[in-house]
Design a protein around this motif. Sequence first.
Motif, PDB file in Angstrom:
ATOM      1  N   LEU A   1       0.845  -1.176   0.000  1.00 25.80           N
ATOM      2  CA  LEU A   1       0.000   0.000   0.000  1.00 25.80           C
ATOM      3  C   LEU A   1       0.894   1.244   0.000  1.00 25.80           C
ATOM      4  O   LEU A   1       1.907   1.275   0.671  1.00 25.80           O
ATOM      5  CB  LEU A   1      -0.860  -0.031   1.272  1.00 25.80           C
ATOM      6  CG  LEU A   1      -1.936   1.026   1.398  1.00 25.80           C
ATOM      7  CD1 LEU A   1      -3.019   0.793   0.348  1.00 25.80           C
ATOM      8  CD2 LEU A   1      -2.538   0.980   2.794  1.00 25.80           C
TER       9      LEU A   1
ATOM     10  N   PRO B   1       0.250   4.808   1.017  1.00 25.70           N
ATOM     11  CA  PRO B   1      -0.711   5.771   1.573  1.00 25.70           C
ATOM     12  C   PRO B   1      -0.499   7.180   1.030  1.00 25.70           C
ATOM     13  O   PRO B   1      -1.465   7.929   0.848  1.00 25.70           O
ATOM     14  CB  PRO B   1      -0.444   5.731   3.077  1.00 25.70           C
ATOM     15  CG  PRO B   1       0.277   4.450   3.323  1.00 25.70           C
ATOM     16  CD  PRO B   1       1.058   4.179   2.069  1.00 25.70           C
TER      17      PRO B   1
ATOM     18  N   VAL C   1      13.185  -4.650   0.792  1.00 17.27           N
ATOM     19  CA  VAL C   1      12.010  -5.223   1.451  1.00 17.27           C
ATOM     20  C   VAL C   1      10.755  -4.435   1.062  1.00 17.27           C
ATOM     21  O   VAL C   1       9.672  -4.991   0.919  1.00 17.27           O
ATOM     22  CB  VAL C   1      12.171  -5.199   2.991  1.00 17.27           C
ATOM     23  CG1 VAL C   1      10.912  -5.700   3.688  1.00 17.27           C
ATOM     24  CG2 VAL C   1      13.367  -6.038   3.406  1.00 17.27           C
TER      25      VAL C   1
ATOM     26  N   LEU D   1      15.678   9.941   3.459  1.00 17.38           N
ATOM     27  CA  LEU D   1      15.913   8.710   2.696  1.00 17.38           C
ATOM     28  C   LEU D   1      14.841   7.677   3.045  1.00 17.38           C
ATOM     29  O   LEU D   1      13.943   7.450   2.245  1.00 17.38           O
ATOM     30  CB  LEU D   1      17.333   8.176   2.921  1.00 17.38           C
ATOM     31  CG  LEU D   1      17.769   7.035   2.008  1.00 17.38           C
ATOM     32  CD1 LEU D   1      17.689   7.419   0.547  1.00 17.38           C
ATOM     33  CD2 LEU D   1      19.177   6.573   2.371  1.00 17.38           C
ATOM     34  N   ARG D   2      14.946   7.029   4.188  1.00 14.75           N
ATOM     35  CA  ARG D   2      13.899   6.183   4.760  1.00 14.75           C
ATOM     36  C   ARG D   2      14.112   6.240   6.268  1.00 14.75           C
ATOM     37  O   ARG D   2      15.226   6.450   6.727  1.00 14.75           O
ATOM     38  CB  ARG D   2      14.033   4.712   4.307  1.00 14.75           C
ATOM     39  CG  ARG D   2      13.828   4.460   2.831  1.00 14.75           C
ATOM     40  CD  ARG D   2      14.113   2.999   2.495  1.00 14.75           C
ATOM     41  NE  ARG D   2      15.437   2.570   2.903  1.00 14.75           N
ATOM     42  CZ  ARG D   2      16.563   2.785   2.215  1.00 14.75           C
ATOM     43  NH1 ARG D   2      16.520   3.427   1.063  1.00 14.75           N
ATOM     44  NH2 ARG D   2      17.723   2.380   2.682  1.00 14.75           N
TER      45      ARG D   2
ATOM     46  N   LEU E   1      23.645   3.467   8.976  1.00 19.06           N
ATOM     47  CA  LEU E   1      24.992   3.530   8.399  1.00 19.06           C
ATOM     48  C   LEU E   1      25.922   4.409   9.235  1.00 19.06           C
ATOM     49  O   LEU E   1      27.010   4.769   8.794  1.00 19.06           O
ATOM     50  CB  LEU E   1      24.914   4.055   6.961  1.00 19.06           C
ATOM     51  CG  LEU E   1      24.119   3.151   5.994  1.00 19.06           C
ATOM     52  CD1 LEU E   1      23.846   3.865   4.687  1.00 19.06           C
ATOM     53  CD2 LEU E   1      24.860   1.847   5.738  1.00 19.06           C
TER      54      LEU E   1
ATOM     55  N   GLU F   1      16.765  -1.754   8.872  1.00 19.88           N
ATOM     56  CA  GLU F   1      17.620  -1.174   7.838  1.00 19.88           C
ATOM     57  C   GLU F   1      19.048  -1.737   7.917  1.00 19.88           C
ATOM     58  O   GLU F   1      19.724  -1.876   6.910  1.00 19.88           O
ATOM     59  CB  GLU F   1      17.658   0.351   7.952  1.00 19.88           C
ATOM     60  CG  GLU F   1      16.399   1.054   7.420  1.00 19.88           C
ATOM     61  CD  GLU F   1      16.332   1.065   5.892  1.00 19.88           C
ATOM     62  OE1 GLU F   1      17.362   0.809   5.240  1.00 19.88           O
ATOM     63  OE2 GLU F   1      15.243   1.340   5.352  1.00 19.88           O
TER      64      GLU F   1
ATOM     65  N   GLY G   1      12.281  -7.840   7.687  1.00 19.69           N
ATOM     66  CA  GLY G   1      11.117  -7.012   7.377  1.00 19.69           C
ATOM     67  C   GLY G   1      11.453  -5.543   7.294  1.00 19.69           C
ATOM     68  O   GLY G   1      12.626  -5.145   7.281  1.00 19.69           O
TER      69      GLY G   1
ATOM     70  N   LEU H   1       9.456  -1.299   7.894  1.00 14.65           N
ATOM     71  CA  LEU H   1       8.334  -0.523   8.416  1.00 14.65           C
ATOM     72  C   LEU H   1       7.929   0.508   7.379  1.00 14.65           C
ATOM     73  O   LEU H   1       8.791   1.254   6.888  1.00 14.65           O
ATOM     74  CB  LEU H   1       8.730   0.192   9.713  1.00 14.65           C
ATOM     75  CG  LEU H   1       8.854  -0.612  11.015  1.00 14.65           C
ATOM     76  CD1 LEU H   1       7.627  -1.483  11.262  1.00 14.65           C
ATOM     77  CD2 LEU H   1      10.100  -1.458  11.077  1.00 14.65           C
ATOM     78  N   ILE H   2       6.656   0.533   7.038  1.00 14.88           N
ATOM     79  CA  ILE H   2       6.195   1.522   6.066  1.00 14.88           C
ATOM     80  C   ILE H   2       5.138   2.430   6.692  1.00 14.88           C
ATOM     81  O   ILE H   2       4.664   2.168   7.799  1.00 14.88           O
ATOM     82  CB  ILE H   2       5.650   0.877   4.770  1.00 14.88           C
ATOM     83  CG1 ILE H   2       4.463  -0.031   5.073  1.00 14.88           C
ATOM     84  CG2 ILE H   2       6.753   0.107   4.059  1.00 14.88           C
ATOM     85  CD1 ILE H   2       3.738  -0.503   3.818  1.00 14.88           C
ATOM     86  N   ARG H   3       4.808   3.478   5.954  1.00 20.91           N
ATOM     87  CA  ARG H   3       3.858   4.477   6.431  1.00 20.91           C
ATOM     88  C   ARG H   3       2.546   3.822   6.884  1.00 20.91           C
ATOM     89  O   ARG H   3       2.066   2.885   6.250  1.00 20.91           O
ATOM     90  CB  ARG H   3       3.589   5.461   5.285  1.00 20.91           C
ATOM     91  CG  ARG H   3       3.085   6.810   5.712  1.00 20.91           C
ATOM     92  CD  ARG H   3       3.002   7.710   4.496  1.00 20.91           C
ATOM     93  NE  ARG H   3       4.338   8.132   4.065  1.00 20.91           N
ATOM     94  CZ  ARG H   3       4.764   9.397   4.122  1.00 20.91           C
ATOM     95  NH1 ARG H   3       3.961  10.338   4.588  1.00 20.91           N
ATOM     96  NH2 ARG H   3       5.966   9.700   3.702  1.00 20.91           N
ATOM     97  N   ASN H   4       1.986   4.337   7.959  1.00 20.85           N
ATOM     98  CA  ASN H   4       0.707   3.814   8.452  1.00 20.85           C
ATOM     99  C   ASN H   4      -0.315   3.794   7.326  1.00 20.85           C
ATOM    100  O   ASN H   4      -0.407   4.753   6.542  1.00 20.85           O
ATOM    101  CB  ASN H   4       0.184   4.692   9.592  1.00 20.85           C
ATOM    102  CG  ASN H   4       1.091   4.652  10.820  1.00 20.85           C
ATOM    103  OD1 ASN H   4       2.003   3.832  10.904  1.00 20.85           O
ATOM    104  ND2 ASN H   4       0.835   5.533  11.757  1.00 20.85           N
ATOM    105  N   ASP H   5      -1.108   2.729   7.255  1.00 28.48           N
ATOM    106  CA  ASP H   5      -2.031   2.581   6.120  1.00 28.48           C
ATOM    107  C   ASP H   5      -3.048   3.709   6.035  1.00 28.48           C
ATOM    108  O   ASP H   5      -3.497   4.055   4.947  1.00 28.48           O
ATOM    109  CB  ASP H   5      -2.712   1.201   6.130  1.00 28.48           C
ATOM    110  CG  ASP H   5      -3.516   0.942   7.400  1.00 28.48           C
ATOM    111  OD1 ASP H   5      -3.485   1.775   8.321  1.00 28.48           O
ATOM    112  OD2 ASP H   5      -4.177  -0.122   7.450  1.00 28.48           O
TER     113      ASP H   5
ATOM    114  N   THR I   1       6.064  -4.826   7.568  1.00 34.49           N
ATOM    115  CA  THR I   1       5.810  -5.573   6.351  1.00 34.49           C
ATOM    116  C   THR I   1       7.005  -6.462   6.027  1.00 34.49           C
ATOM    117  O   THR I   1       8.145  -6.131   6.368  1.00 34.49           O
ATOM    118  CB  THR I   1       5.497  -4.614   5.176  1.00 34.49           C
ATOM    119  OG1 THR I   1       5.096  -5.386   4.045  1.00 34.49           O
ATOM    120  CG2 THR I   1       6.695  -3.774   4.796  1.00 34.49           C
TER     121      THR I   1
ATOM    122  N   GLN J   1       1.353  -5.980   9.018  1.00 35.58           N
ATOM    123  CA  GLN J   1       0.929  -7.302   8.596  1.00 35.58           C
ATOM    124  C   GLN J   1       0.863  -8.227   9.798  1.00 35.58           C
ATOM    125  O   GLN J   1       1.738  -8.209  10.669  1.00 35.58           O
ATOM    126  CB  GLN J   1       1.867  -7.837   7.515  1.00 35.58           C
ATOM    127  CG  GLN J   1       1.675  -7.044   6.218  1.00 35.58           C
ATOM    128  CD  GLN J   1       2.616  -7.473   5.107  1.00 35.58           C
ATOM    129  OE1 GLN J   1       3.587  -8.160   5.328  1.00 35.58           O
ATOM    130  NE2 GLN J   1       2.303  -7.030   3.896  1.00 35.58           N
TER     131      GLN J   1
END
Lengths: 86, 231
Positions: free
Chosen positions: A15, A17, A71, B56-57, B64, B93, B99, B101-105, B147, B175
């Motif tokens: 997803l 968002p 990932v 970056l993320r 690093l 990272e 796994g 971590l991505i932005r909250n849905d 995720t 997830q």
Amino acid sequence: MPTVIVDVMPKDMLLDPQGKAVAGVLTRTGHAGISGVRVGKRFELTVDEPVTPEMHRQITTIAHNILSNSVIEDVVSIRVGTTHEQ
Amino acid sequence: MRIGVITFPGSLDDRDAARAIRLAGAEPVALWHGTPDLAGVNALVLPGGFSYGDYLRCGAIAALSPIMSEVKRAAKSGMPVLGICNGFQMLTEAGLLEGGLIRNDHGAFICRDQELQIENTSTVWTNSFTPGGRIVIPLKSAEGGFTAPKDTLDRLEGEGHIVLRYLGANPNGAQRDIAGITNAAGNVVGLMPHPEHAVEPGFGPDTDAAMRSGTDGLGFFTSVLRSLVGV
């Protein structure tokens, strides 16, 4: 000086968002006919010398190991180009 | 016992983590990301915050940092390492946890007291909890959606590497409701919620007994102490 452009996108299956929020505002502002938006990143790497195959390999490594996280993202293109200002 | 807390540019919860360590009965040691020296500590906490402004993320640039090669070496040799929120993002990272971590849905920052199920009490950071027990600690993040590829999720689940799950409505799209995981050895744990904000009566989540009396987060820090002193 040459520029190498690296494009990174969130993985298709995940997803996005941010893209969804942008798509939402397009609908709200009356822009019909656009069913989806995905937001990615564009990196412009300024290279000191003409891009050799060795430099291209180095940037490919950087793109996969630092500029993206496999990932959650895909490197979708690496190409020699010009910065958006030029 | 000395537990290091690494401060990165943009760390926010380093002092809270140090306070939690002190309240649990250990000595917190302030470490700096730019100095690749762990000062002889027995365990490490990577605290929450917004290292490098999430550029970056989340956690990518911090992963690093000069000190991270030492952290990786220590983690691989069995030193207890806890990553909280941004620290969890750094551990993924850095490849110390699987796994990402991505932005909250739902796209928004979430800040609330979060009920969690303890799934694994064999890690060095969770051994003083009751198996299957429930705790409440604060969750405050915008990029907390855990995720991983399906086969990784199946493996994490099958091997008991899921440490915590969200109870109730999933707060961020993680997830399988995953709030925290461990590595195979059980010495490296990462979680999105913040145990260090629930360690002292008067400053924790509300409980049935009294407002702000929740101290469920203390168990993470007493667990590692228990592991380190070998009781």
